[in-house]
Design a protein around this motif. Sequence first.
Motif, PDB file in Angstrom:
ATOM      1  N   UNK A 270      23.614  11.922  23.268  1.00 27.54           N
ATOM      2  CA  UNK A 270      22.489  12.075  23.609  1.00 27.54           C
ATOM      3  C   UNK A 270      21.468  11.047  22.407  1.00 27.54           C
ATOM      4  N   UNK A 271      20.747  10.177  23.143  1.00 34.31           N
ATOM      5  CA  UNK A 271      19.838   9.363  22.301  1.00 34.31           C
ATOM      6  C   UNK A 271      18.627   9.729  22.442  1.00 34.31           C
ATOM      7  N   UNK A 272      17.926   9.971  21.462  1.00 33.61           N
ATOM      8  CA  UNK A 272      16.565  10.507  21.545  1.00 33.61           C
ATOM      9  C   UNK A 272      15.626   9.225  21.485  1.00 33.61           C
ATOM     10  N   UNK A 273      15.811   8.097  20.798  1.00 35.85           N
ATOM     11  CA  UNK A 273      14.981   7.036  20.834  1.00 35.85           C
ATOM     12  C   UNK A 273      15.879   5.732  20.257  1.00 35.85           C
ATOM     13  N   UNK A 274      15.173   4.823  20.882  1.00 36.71           N
ATOM     14  CA  UNK A 274      15.710   3.428  20.580  1.00 36.71           C
ATOM     15  C   UNK A 274      14.725   2.508  20.266  1.00 36.71           C
ATOM     16  N   UNK A 275      14.472   1.869  19.173  1.00 33.32           N
ATOM     17  CA  UNK A 275      13.453   0.807  18.727  1.00 33.32           C
ATOM     18  C   UNK A 275      14.349  -0.521  18.439  1.00 33.32           C
ATOM     19  N   UNK A 276      13.276  -1.559  18.970  1.00 34.16           N
ATOM     20  CA  UNK A 276      13.978  -3.074  18.968  1.00 34.16           C
ATOM     21  C   UNK A 276      13.103  -3.730  17.663  1.00 34.16           C
ATOM     22  N   UNK A 277      13.769  -4.251  16.907  1.00 35.56           N
ATOM     23  CA  UNK A 277      13.229  -4.790  15.641  1.00 35.56           C
ATOM     24  C   UNK A 277      13.623  -6.477  15.693  1.00 35.56           C
ATOM     25  N   UNK A 278      13.161  -6.828  14.598  1.00 36.79           N
ATOM     26  CA  UNK A 278      13.578  -8.401  14.225  1.00 36.79           C
ATOM     27  C   UNK A 278      15.114  -8.769  14.204  1.00 36.79           C
ATOM     28  N   UNK A 279      15.783  -7.716  13.449  1.00 37.25           N
ATOM     29  CA  UNK A 279      17.226  -7.893  13.002  1.00 37.25           C
ATOM     30  C   UNK A 279      18.172  -7.119  13.930  1.00 37.25           C
ATOM     31  N   UNK A 280      17.439  -6.098  14.594  1.00 39.00           N
ATOM     32  CA  UNK A 280      18.383  -5.467  15.504  1.00 39.00           C
ATOM     33  C   UNK A 280      17.738  -4.103  16.084  1.00 39.00           C
ATOM     34  N   UNK A 281      18.650  -3.042  16.512  1.00 37.83           N
ATOM     35  CA  UNK A 281      18.049  -1.780  17.202  1.00 37.83           C
ATOM     36  C   UNK A 281      18.270  -0.826  16.346  1.00 37.83           C
ATOM     37  N   UNK A 282      17.213   0.296  16.355  1.00 37.88           N
ATOM     38  CA  UNK A 282      17.310   1.306  15.463  1.00 37.88           C
ATOM     39  C   UNK A 282      17.524   2.395  16.525  1.00 37.88           C
ATOM     40  N   UNK A 283      18.588   3.251  16.171  1.00 36.18           N
ATOM     41  CA  UNK A 283      18.829   4.388  17.153  1.00 36.18           C
ATOM     42  C   UNK A 283      18.401   5.768  16.487  1.00 36.18           C
ATOM     43  N   UNK A 284      17.885   6.670  17.163  1.00 36.46           N
ATOM     44  CA  UNK A 284      18.101   8.185  16.840  1.00 36.46           C
ATOM     45  C   UNK A 284      18.756   8.931  17.975  1.00 36.46           C
ATOM     46  N   UNK A 285      19.945   9.439  17.532  1.00 35.44           N
ATOM     47  CA  UNK A 285      20.775  10.194  18.228  1.00 35.44           C
ATOM     48  C   UNK A 285      20.934  11.959  17.946  1.00 35.44           C
ATOM     49  N   UNK A 286      21.270  12.556  18.800  1.00 34.42           N
ATOM     50  CA  UNK A 286      21.326  14.065  18.560  1.00 34.42           C
ATOM     51  C   UNK A 286      22.363  14.433  19.166  1.00 34.42           C
ATOM     52  N   UNK A 287      23.618  15.077  18.492  1.00 27.89           N
ATOM     53  CA  UNK A 287      24.783  15.420  19.163  1.00 27.89           C
ATOM     54  C   UNK A 287      25.555  16.151  17.997  1.00 27.89           C
ATOM     55  N   UNK A 288      26.734  16.313  18.503  1.00 26.55           N
ATOM     56  CA  UNK A 288      27.857  17.231  17.462  1.00 26.55           C
ATOM     57  C   UNK A 288      28.241  16.231  16.290  1.00 26.55           C
ATOM     58  N   UNK A 289      28.515  16.849  15.213  1.00 25.50           N
ATOM     59  CA  UNK A 289      29.168  16.229  13.841  1.00 25.50           C
ATOM     60  C   UNK A 289      30.237  15.185  14.549  1.00 25.50           C
ATOM     61  N   UNK A 290      31.121  15.427  15.373  1.00 34.44           N
ATOM     62  CA  UNK A 290      32.256  14.635  15.671  1.00 34.44           C
ATOM     63  C   UNK A 290      31.860  13.469  16.201  1.00 34.44           C
ATOM     64  N   UNK A 291      30.776  13.531  17.333  1.00 35.76           N
ATOM     65  CA  UNK A 291      30.248  12.217  18.091  1.00 35.76           C
ATOM     66  C   UNK A 291      29.566  11.422  16.797  1.00 35.76           C
ATOM     67  N   UNK A 292      28.719  11.983  16.046  1.00 34.80           N
ATOM     68  CA  UNK A 292      28.065  11.259  15.076  1.00 34.80           C
ATOM     69  C   UNK A 292      29.073  10.676  14.136  1.00 34.80           C
ATOM     70  N   UNK A 293      29.986  11.023  13.798  1.00 36.48           N
ATOM     71  CA  UNK A 293      31.073  10.472  12.919  1.00 36.48           C
ATOM     72  C   UNK A 293      31.749   9.331  13.618  1.00 36.48           C
ATOM     73  N   UNK A 294      32.059   9.540  14.983  1.00 28.65           N
ATOM     74  CA  UNK A 294      32.698   8.323  15.793  1.00 28.65           C
ATOM     75  C   UNK A 294      31.538   7.157  15.601  1.00 28.65           C
ATOM     76  N   UNK A 295      30.342   7.394  15.665  1.00 32.53           N
ATOM     77  CA  UNK A 295      29.267   6.219  15.476  1.00 32.53           C
ATOM     78  C   UNK A 295      29.446   5.670  14.126  1.00 32.53           C
ATOM     79  N   UNK A 296      29.544   6.483  13.166  1.00 31.11           N
ATOM     80  CA  UNK A 296      29.753   6.030  11.651  1.00 31.11           C
ATOM     81  C   UNK A 296      30.589   5.171  11.612  1.00 31.11           C
ATOM     82  N   UNK A 297      31.896   5.611  12.291  1.00 31.59           N
ATOM     83  CA  UNK A 297      33.014   4.672  11.920  1.00 31.59           C
ATOM     84  C   UNK A 297      32.686   3.255  12.253  1.00 31.59           C
ATOM     85  N   UNK A 298      32.248   2.856  13.325  1.00 32.83           N
ATOM     86  CA  UNK A 298      31.950   1.677  13.895  1.00 32.83           C
ATOM     87  C   UNK A 298      30.964   1.017  12.895  1.00 32.83           C
ATOM     88  N   UNK A 299      29.984   1.625  12.422  1.00 33.97           N
ATOM     89  CA  UNK A 299      29.048   1.094  11.304  1.00 33.97           C
ATOM     90  C   UNK A 299      29.704   0.686  10.280  1.00 33.97           C
TER      91      UNK A 299
END
Length: 184
Positions: A155-184
């Motif tokens: 679930x994406x709460x917000x997306x913001x577009x900036x000069x260097x990239x996109x900022x995301x605010x997501x809301x979900x389970x810790x497992x899904x958030x950790x999968x996103x963190x692995x890519x980062x």
Amino acid sequence: MKTINSKAAATLEVKKSKFHSFLVPFSEFEATLNDLKKRHPKANHFVTAFRYLNEFNQIVEGSSDDGEPRGSSGRPTLNVLAGNNLINVGIITVRYFGGILLGVGGLVKAYSDVANLVVKNAKLIEYEKIFEYTFEVEYNKTREIEYLIKKENVFVVDRGFGEKGISYTIRDSINKINKIKEIL
């Protein structure tokens, strides 16, 4: 603990009284109660019970007999929720009086039975605590992040577009958030 994502319903008739019970996610509880009161203006009682986790991870629960004898309806309904270890849900039971008094014991049984029936009809899922996470990603990595967000149904709460990239605010389970963190 268990919870639900979608509403469930059940109906029971006891000595000409009709009991229509609805199990709803707690986020929809008030709106559903108001809607049911509009749709059932001739109903005699709207008995409610709910359980949810507050921001301190404490279980908050409540119930209402709505004119039924004290302790004969709301509390037994709440006991069904607690007995099934349900969280972030509410039950609303609409009663049409059939002309035959059921007595306190009969009311306890009728409200408990219809609450158990609506829980049985519901699609129960494991409760997962929801977290919010904000991060920024460079434009060249957005395709990978967007793919994972879609694949995992995050679930994406917000997306913001900036000069260097996109900022995301997501809301979900810790497992899904950790999968996103692995890519980062």
